[in-house]
Scaffold this motif. Structure first.
Motif, short mmCIF file in Angstrom:
data_model
loop_
_atom_site.label_atom_id
_atom_site.label_comp_id
_atom_site.label_asym_id
_atom_site.label_seq_id
_atom_site.Cartn_x
_atom_site.Cartn_y
_atom_site.Cartn_z
N GLU A 133 -11.33 -1.86 -10.11
CA GLU A 133 -10.74 -3.10 -10.63
C GLU A 133 -11.79 -4.02 -11.25
N ILE A 134 -13.03 -3.55 -11.38
CA ILE A 134 -14.08 -4.27 -12.08
C ILE A 134 -14.58 -3.35 -13.20
N PRO A 135 -15.40 -3.84 -14.13
CA PRO A 135 -15.87 -2.98 -15.21
C PRO A 135 -16.52 -1.69 -14.70
N LEU A 136 -16.19 -0.59 -15.34
CA LEU A 136 -16.66 0.72 -14.89
C LEU A 136 -18.18 0.81 -14.91
N ALA A 137 -18.82 0.16 -15.87
CA ALA A 137 -20.28 0.21 -15.94
C ALA A 137 -20.92 -0.37 -14.68
N THR A 138 -20.30 -1.40 -14.10
CA THR A 138 -20.83 -2.00 -12.86
C THR A 138 -20.64 -1.05 -11.69
N VAL A 139 -19.51 -0.37 -11.65
CA VAL A 139 -19.26 0.63 -10.61
C VAL A 139 -20.30 1.74 -10.67
N ILE A 140 -20.57 2.24 -11.87
CA ILE A 140 -21.55 3.31 -12.03
C ILE A 140 -22.95 2.83 -11.63
N GLU A 141 -23.30 1.62 -12.04
CA GLU A 141 -24.62 1.08 -11.69
C GLU A 141 -24.77 0.96 -10.17
N ALA A 142 -23.76 0.45 -9.50
CA ALA A 142 -23.83 0.30 -8.05
C ALA A 142 -23.98 1.65 -7.36
N ALA A 143 -23.18 2.63 -7.79
CA ALA A 143 -23.25 3.96 -7.19
C ALA A 143 -24.60 4.61 -7.44
N THR A 144 -25.17 4.40 -8.62
CA THR A 144 -26.48 4.97 -8.96
C THR A 144 -27.58 4.38 -8.09
N VAL A 145 -27.52 3.06 -7.88
CA VAL A 145 -28.49 2.40 -7.00
C VAL A 145 -28.38 2.95 -5.58
N ALA A 146 -27.14 3.09 -5.11
CA ALA A 146 -26.93 3.60 -3.75
C ALA A 146 -27.45 5.04 -3.61
N ARG A 147 -27.13 5.88 -4.57
CA ARG A 147 -27.58 7.27 -4.50
C ARG A 147 -29.11 7.36 -4.45
N ALA A 148 -29.79 6.55 -5.25
CA ALA A 148 -31.26 6.56 -5.28
C ALA A 148 -31.85 6.14 -3.94
N ALA A 149 -31.09 5.30 -3.20
CA ALA A 149 -31.58 4.80 -1.90
C ALA A 149 -31.08 5.64 -0.74
N GLY A 150 -30.31 6.68 -1.01
CA GLY A 150 -29.78 7.52 0.07
C GLY A 150 -28.61 6.91 0.80
N VAL A 151 -27.91 5.98 0.16
CA VAL A 151 -26.75 5.31 0.76
C VAL A 151 -25.49 6.11 0.44
N GLN A 152 -24.63 6.31 1.43
CA GLN A 152 -23.41 7.07 1.22
C GLN A 152 -22.45 6.28 0.32
N VAL A 153 -21.92 6.92 -0.73
CA VAL A 153 -21.05 6.28 -1.70
C VAL A 153 -19.62 6.77 -1.51
N LEU A 154 -18.72 5.85 -1.18
CA LEU A 154 -17.29 6.14 -1.09
C LEU A 154 -16.60 5.48 -2.27
N LEU A 155 -15.92 6.26 -3.09
CA LEU A 155 -15.23 5.75 -4.26
C LEU A 155 -13.73 5.90 -4.09
N ASN A 156 -13.03 4.78 -4.05
CA ASN A 156 -11.57 4.77 -4.07
C ASN A 156 -11.16 4.64 -5.54
N ALA A 157 -10.74 5.75 -6.15
CA ALA A 157 -10.49 5.78 -7.59
C ALA A 157 -9.14 5.15 -7.92
N ALA A 158 -9.06 3.84 -7.73
CA ALA A 158 -7.85 3.08 -8.00
C ALA A 158 -8.23 1.74 -8.61
N PRO A 159 -7.48 1.28 -9.62
CA PRO A 159 -6.33 1.91 -10.25
C PRO A 159 -6.67 3.25 -10.89
N ALA A 160 -5.65 4.10 -11.00
CA ALA A 160 -5.86 5.47 -11.43
C ALA A 160 -6.35 5.56 -12.87
#
Length: 311
Positions: free
Chosen positions: A137-164
């Motif tokens: 429900e926020i811009p997709l670029a921000t979602v991708i950036e957050a997930a990328t930061v988490a992955r680099a730090a070894g943080v588990q990423v849970l994505l609820n892909a909604a809205p579809a």
């Protein structure tokens, strides 16, 4: 363990009605209320009430709705130290709920649409988390950036892909667990007419769920498919399969049930629960949610979830 939620917050404008309107139809409703919501805020509150140290990264406007949205999150114990204020209106969701507890929702993103990049403080908070929760429900670029930061730090990423919606490969590549309902799964996989894949029989619903999971596990390491009263289905790329039923309750309002499930699942995983007990715990949280009207106020506490999950 700290759970960081990057997402939306909206004020829900809720009308109850005997039946949801069809296209072009006007129906008379019963009641109207304003309820703080938004998938990101709901999941942050769900995690906080379920016992987590929850930090919310999002945006509100400079309108009167913003105070109500901030107060709702703060009351649940969510950390708002990095919540930003942007000029203009806050997000709003227009929700109709029928007498069977089903709903239809239209979201006007407002300030959520202006949450377009992360600050250094945001990135540091994500990198120090145990679990990162994301929605769409926020811009997709921000979602991708957050997930990328988490992955680099070894943080588990849970994505609820909604809205579809369909998802870019770069986001799927940094997602550890994808959580979707049946409709969201069908849209993610590119089925134009998902209604043709539905069936009223329980056995057919189970076959559909496993078929969707089989396709989605090629995309990400772990997949959870929520199916309302049918519970939750799980698979992973190691070949694991699981179905967990939902406790039987009388539904009043299904709004935020998915958010209750996702927030509780994140907490259960952060506590070290194995996937089976974690899903049972999350299903209990979702079941409690549908017995209450509204969004944020319907989310369960740790004790409530634990009590129902134990039965």
């Amino acid at each position: 363990m700290k759970i960081v939620v990057v997402g939306s917050t909206n004020l829900d404008l809720v009308a109850t009605t005997p039946a949801l309107p069809r296209p072009g139809e006007t129906v008379l409703g019963h009641r109207f209320s304003t309820v703080p919501g938004g998938k990101g805020a709901n999941q942050a509150i769900a995690a906080a009430r379920a016992g987590a140290d929850a930090l919310f990264l999002g945006a509100v406007g400079d309108d009167p709705f913003a105070d109500q949205l901030r107060a709702n999150l703060a009351e649940a114990g969510v950390d708002l130290s990095l919540l930003r204020i942007v000029p203009g209106p806050s997000g709003v969701a227009l929700i109709a709920v029928d007498d069977d507890g089903e709903n239809s929702i239209v979201v006007a993103p407002g300030a959520n649409a202006h949450f377009t990049e992360l600050t250094e403080e945001d990135r540091s908070a994500i990198a120090s988390a145990g679990v990162l929760l994301l929605q769409l429900e926020i811009p997709l670029a921000t979602v991708i950036e957050a997930a990328t930061v988490a992955r680099a730090a070894g943080v588990q990423v849970l994505l609820n892909a909604a809205p579809a919606q369909s998802l870019p490969a770069e986001l799927l590549a940094v997602t550890d667990m994808l959580i979707v309902n049946t409709l969201e799964a069908e849209i993610l996989l590119g089925y134009a007419d998902s209604s043709s894949r539905r069936s009223p029989s329980a056995s057919a619903r189970g076959m559909l769920a496993y078929g969707l999971l089989e396709e989605m596990r090629r995309l990400v390491p772990k997949v959870v498919l929520t199916a309302g009263a049918d519970g939750a289905y799980y698979t992973d790329q190691k070949g694991g399969w699981l179905h967990v039923p939902t406790p039987r309750v009388e539904a009043v309002d299904t709004t935020a049930a998915g958010d209750a499930f996702v927030g509780a699942l994140a907490v259960a995983l952060s506590m070290g629960k194995q996937i089976g007990p974690a899903l049972s715990w999350a299903c209990a949280a979702g079941a409690i949610c549908v017995t209450r009207a509204g969004a944020g106020g319907s989310l369960a506490t740790f004790a409530e979830i634990d009590g129902l999950a134990a039965h």
